[in-house]
Design a protein around this motif. Sequence first.
Motif, mmCIF file in Angstrom:
data_model
loop_
_atom_site.group_PDB
_atom_site.id
_atom_site.type_symbol
_atom_site.label_atom_id
_atom_site.label_comp_id
_atom_site.label_asym_id
_atom_site.label_seq_id
_atom_site.Cartn_x
_atom_site.Cartn_y
_atom_site.Cartn_z
ATOM 1 N N LEU A 225 -21.653 43.640 5.920
ATOM 2 C CA LEU A 225 -22.670 43.044 6.782
ATOM 3 C C LEU A 225 -22.072 42.301 7.984
ATOM 4 C CD1 LEU A 225 -25.047 41.585 4.028
ATOM 5 C CD2 LEU A 225 -25.676 43.339 5.694
ATOM 6 N N ILE A 260 -27.718 34.659 1.833
ATOM 7 C CA ILE A 260 -27.925 35.258 0.518
ATOM 8 C C ILE A 260 -27.237 34.376 -0.526
ATOM 9 C CG2 ILE A 260 -27.718 37.352 -0.882
ATOM 10 C CD1 ILE A 260 -27.426 38.968 1.688
ATOM 11 N N ILE A 283 -30.490 35.678 -5.352
ATOM 12 C CA ILE A 283 -30.331 36.568 -6.504
ATOM 13 C C ILE A 283 -29.909 35.689 -7.671
ATOM 14 C CG2 ILE A 283 -29.105 38.562 -7.459
ATOM 15 C CD1 ILE A 283 -28.543 39.413 -4.504
ATOM 16 N N ASP A 302 -29.377 40.725 -12.491
ATOM 17 C CA ASP A 302 -27.947 40.558 -12.719
ATOM 18 C C ASP A 302 -27.180 40.757 -11.405
ATOM 19 O OD1 ASP A 302 -25.331 40.593 -13.453
ATOM 20 O OD2 ASP A 302 -25.558 42.134 -15.017
ATOM 21 N N ILE A 306 -26.396 43.989 -8.941
ATOM 22 C CA ILE A 306 -27.149 44.108 -7.688
ATOM 23 C C ILE A 306 -26.229 44.071 -6.470
ATOM 24 C CG2 ILE A 306 -28.903 42.991 -6.238
ATOM 25 C CD1 ILE A 306 -30.220 42.031 -8.901
ATOM 26 N N ALA A 309 -24.343 47.325 -5.689
ATOM 27 C CA ALA A 309 -25.314 48.355 -5.290
ATOM 28 C C ALA A 309 -25.809 48.084 -3.869
ATOM 29 C CB ALA A 309 -26.488 48.356 -6.268
ATOM 30 N N LEU A 310 -25.993 46.795 -3.564
ATOM 31 C CA LEU A 310 -26.442 46.406 -2.230
ATOM 32 C C LEU A 310 -25.373 46.742 -1.185
ATOM 33 C CD1 LEU A 310 -28.569 45.004 -0.475
ATOM 34 C CD2 LEU A 310 -27.543 42.803 -1.085
ATOM 35 N N ALA A 313 -25.490 50.346 -0.503
ATOM 36 C CA ALA A 313 -26.687 50.702 0.266
ATOM 37 C C ALA A 313 -26.547 50.293 1.732
ATOM 38 C CB ALA A 313 -27.918 50.040 -0.352
ATOM 39 N N VAL A 314 -25.928 49.121 1.981
ATOM 40 C CA VAL A 314 -25.721 48.662 3.365
ATOM 41 C C VAL A 314 -24.787 49.618 4.091
ATOM 42 C CG1 VAL A 314 -24.697 46.849 4.796
ATOM 43 C CG2 VAL A 314 -26.199 46.230 2.896
ATOM 44 N N LYS A 317 -26.568 52.834 4.886
ATOM 45 C CA LYS A 317 -27.532 52.625 5.963
ATOM 46 C C LYS A 317 -26.823 52.567 7.319
ATOM 47 C CE LYS A 317 -31.771 50.801 7.126
ATOM 48 N NZ LYS A 317 -33.094 51.248 6.734
ATOM 49 N N LYS A 318 -25.658 51.912 7.311
ATOM 50 C CA LYS A 318 -24.917 51.780 8.577
ATOM 51 C C LYS A 318 -24.203 53.078 8.933
ATOM 52 C CE LYS A 318 -24.148 46.936 9.361
ATOM 53 N NZ LYS A 318 -23.183 45.827 9.484
ATOM 54 N N ASP B 234 -35.800 42.488 -10.930
ATOM 55 C CA ASP B 234 -35.041 43.679 -10.553
ATOM 56 C C ASP B 234 -35.334 44.802 -11.539
ATOM 57 O OD1 ASP B 234 -33.304 45.486 -9.458
ATOM 58 O OD2 ASP B 234 -31.616 44.785 -10.665
ATOM 59 N N ALA B 238 -34.860 46.437 -6.427
ATOM 60 C CA ALA B 238 -34.508 45.200 -5.724
ATOM 61 C C ALA B 238 -33.639 45.473 -4.500
ATOM 62 C CB ALA B 238 -33.801 44.233 -6.666
ATOM 63 N N VAL B 239 -32.685 46.388 -4.658
ATOM 64 C CA VAL B 239 -31.778 46.676 -3.549
ATOM 65 C C VAL B 239 -32.566 47.185 -2.338
ATOM 66 C CG1 VAL B 239 -29.948 48.229 -2.778
ATOM 67 C CG2 VAL B 239 -29.706 47.002 -4.947
ATOM 68 N N ILE B 242 -34.231 44.259 -0.647
ATOM 69 C CA ILE B 242 -33.273 43.445 0.123
ATOM 70 C C ILE B 242 -32.906 44.152 1.424
ATOM 71 C CG2 ILE B 242 -30.979 42.366 0.127
ATOM 72 C CD1 ILE B 242 -31.237 42.108 -2.950
ATOM 73 N N ILE B 243 -32.673 45.444 1.337
ATOM 74 C CA ILE B 243 -32.339 46.236 2.533
ATOM 75 C C ILE B 243 -33.463 46.119 3.571
ATOM 76 C CG2 ILE B 243 -32.134 48.624 3.389
ATOM 77 C CD1 ILE B 243 -29.540 47.772 2.195
ATOM 78 N N LEU B 246 -33.244 42.764 5.196
ATOM 79 C CA LEU B 246 -32.094 42.736 6.110
ATOM 80 C C LEU B 246 -32.401 43.503 7.389
ATOM 81 C CD1 LEU B 246 -29.106 43.299 3.611
ATOM 82 C CD2 LEU B 246 -29.784 41.151 4.705
ATOM 83 N N VAL B 251 -30.169 42.510 10.826
ATOM 84 C CA VAL B 251 -28.725 42.378 10.592
ATOM 85 C C VAL B 251 -28.118 43.718 10.185
ATOM 86 C CG1 VAL B 251 -28.798 39.905 10.056
ATOM 87 C CG2 VAL B 251 -28.970 41.560 8.208
ATOM 88 N N ILE B 252 -28.980 44.687 9.888
ATOM 89 C CA ILE B 252 -28.473 46.068 9.729
ATOM 90 C C ILE B 252 -29.381 47.013 10.518
ATOM 91 C CG2 ILE B 252 -27.239 45.908 7.534
ATOM 92 C CD1 ILE B 252 -29.786 46.912 6.139
#
Lengths: 319, 252
Positions: A225, A260, A283, A302, A306, A309-310, A313-314, A317-318, B234, B238-239, B242-243, B246, B251-252
Amino acid sequence: MAKIWVYAELHQGKLQPTALELMAKARELGDVEAVALGSGAKAAAATLGKHGAKTVHVNEDKAFDDFIAEPATDALAALHKAQAPDLILFGFTSDSRDVAGRLAARLGVGLISNAGDVVAKNGGFEAKVPYFGGAKVASMRANNKPAIILVRPKSFEASETGGTAEVKELAATIGAESRRAHIVERVTEASEKVKLEDAKVVISGGRGMGGPDNFPLLEALAGALGGAVGASRAVVDAGWVPYAMQVGQTGKSVRPGVYIAVGISGAMQHTVGMKASKIIIAINKDAEAPIMKMADLGVVGDALKIVPALTAAVKAKKG
Amino acid sequence: MKIVVTVKQVPDPNSVTVLESDNTLSRDKEVVLDPGDECGIEEGLQLKEAHGGEVILVSMGPERAKDAIRKGLSMGADRGVLISDPQLAGADALLTARALAAAIKPESPDIVICGTESYDGSTGMVPPMLAELLGVPQLTVAKKVEVDGSTIKIHRQTSDGYQVVEGAIPVLITVTAGIAEPRYASLKGIMAARSKEIKQIGLGDLGIERGEPAETIEGLTQAETRKAGSIIQDDGTAVDRIIQVLAEAKVI
C-alpha cells in the motif's frame, strides 16, 4: 493582551513541527513570544517569526543540546523572573515533558498535560483534556500564573502569517550544577522506509498479532500500500517492536488517509494518537473491542489470515 | 547502594473501564500494581543484586495501595513507605511530586527509579517534578541502565533510536516498561513479604499542606465520537470489503 510563550523544541539545530503547531494556537490567545534554545535557535527564530512570534528569545549554548532538561529549566526560570508570562505552551513530547515538569516544580505552579486544545476564558486559560478513558473531555482551568500547558502533537495546523520576530539574546549562565544528565551519543535505529508521521496509510499491530514474528505480515501489507507500520504501546512495552513505531498518547500522533488497526483493542493511550485519521479500519477477534466502535469498517476475524489475503488482493488490484 | 522505586496502584489495564451515569468510574474495577512499576522494581532488584544495598518502595494512595507495595516486597524489595491521607484524594501532579519528595528525601537514596508514565494517567509528569524537588538530575525514558561506581549510564529511548546519557549518583531515572522482565514472586518471597515493614505516613508527618489546587475541572463534555461504521464478521468476504474501502479512499 495576555503574554503567551511557546517553548520551541529544537533537536540538534532542527526546529520541531510541534513548535509551529503551538504558534498557530498561541496567536489566537495573545501576544506570542517564543523561546528557542541550543544550536539553530537563531535560524529557528526567523521561522517562528513567520508563524506569528513577535519576539524570540534565543541562546545557542551547546549545553542546551547536550544536557537533559536542567539548562533549559534554568534559562526559562530566569526569563520568567524578568518577563512573567501568563501562559507557557509546550509540546507533549519526551524532551518538553522533562523541561516543563522541572520548570513547574521550580516555579511552584501546576501544569496540565495531554491537552488537545487551549482556550482563553474568564481572564485565564482552560485546556481540553481527555478524561475517563477518552469518553469525556474535561475543561481544566489552570489556577496558577504562569499556566503551563502541554499540548499533544498534531492538535493544531501550523500556518504562516508572514511576520518577522525581534530576536533577543537570552542571557543564561549554565553552571556545572546543571550539566549533569549528559547526552554523550545519539544512535539512530529507524529504518529508511516511509515515515510513520507522513504516511498516507498506516497499518498498526497490537497484542492480537500474537507475537513479533507476525509483524512482517504488516510490513508486507504496508509495502503493497506504500504505507508505514505502527504499533500499540502494549507491544512496544513487550519489546516486540521499537518505540519509534508506537502510535498513541506517548508515542506518535498520526492522521493518515487510512488507518488499519490490527489486533488492537483501542485503549485511549492508543486512540488519542490516531483518531484523527480519515478512515479507520479495524481487524480484531473481539467484536466488543472499543476500536470497533470508532472504526468505519470493523472486521471480526483472524488477523493472521485476513492480512496476508488482503496483501495479495492489493497486489492483484495494483497489477 | 540505596534505591527507591516509586510505585502506584492502578485500575487493572486488562479489565474494561465502565463509566457510570454520574461520570464516576465503576467501583468494582480491580486494582493492581502498575505493570510498568513492576519493571522498575525488577530493575531496582537487579541493581541491588549487582551492587548491594537496599530497595525501598514508596507509594501514595489509599490504604489498599499497601497491596501493591506488598507485591513488590514479595518480589524481593526490602521495605515500603505508603503516603496515605484523605487530603490527597485527587491530588494533581505537583502535590503528588511534593509528597513523594518529602517522603523520599530523608532516605537520601542514590537512585530513584520511576516508571516513565503510569498505566492509568500516562502523562509522565511526576518524575521530572520529583527530580527537581529532590535536586537531582533526571535520566529519562531508559531502556537500559548501567551503573559503574558513582557513574550511571542509560540508553534513552527517542523517536528514532536512542541516546546514551551519562550522569552521576544521586540521580532519578525513569524506565520504560520493556527494561526488564519482572520476576514472579516465589512462595518464599511471599512469606517473607508478610513481615516486611510498610511505614504509613500522612501529610502532617511530611509537613505538607494541601493548599489550593493548581488545576480545577470546570466542566465535562462528551468526547467527539466518530460516526459508527459497520462491523462485519469475516465470512470470507472481508477482504473484498476492505479493498472496497481502500478504493473509495483512493489509496489503491
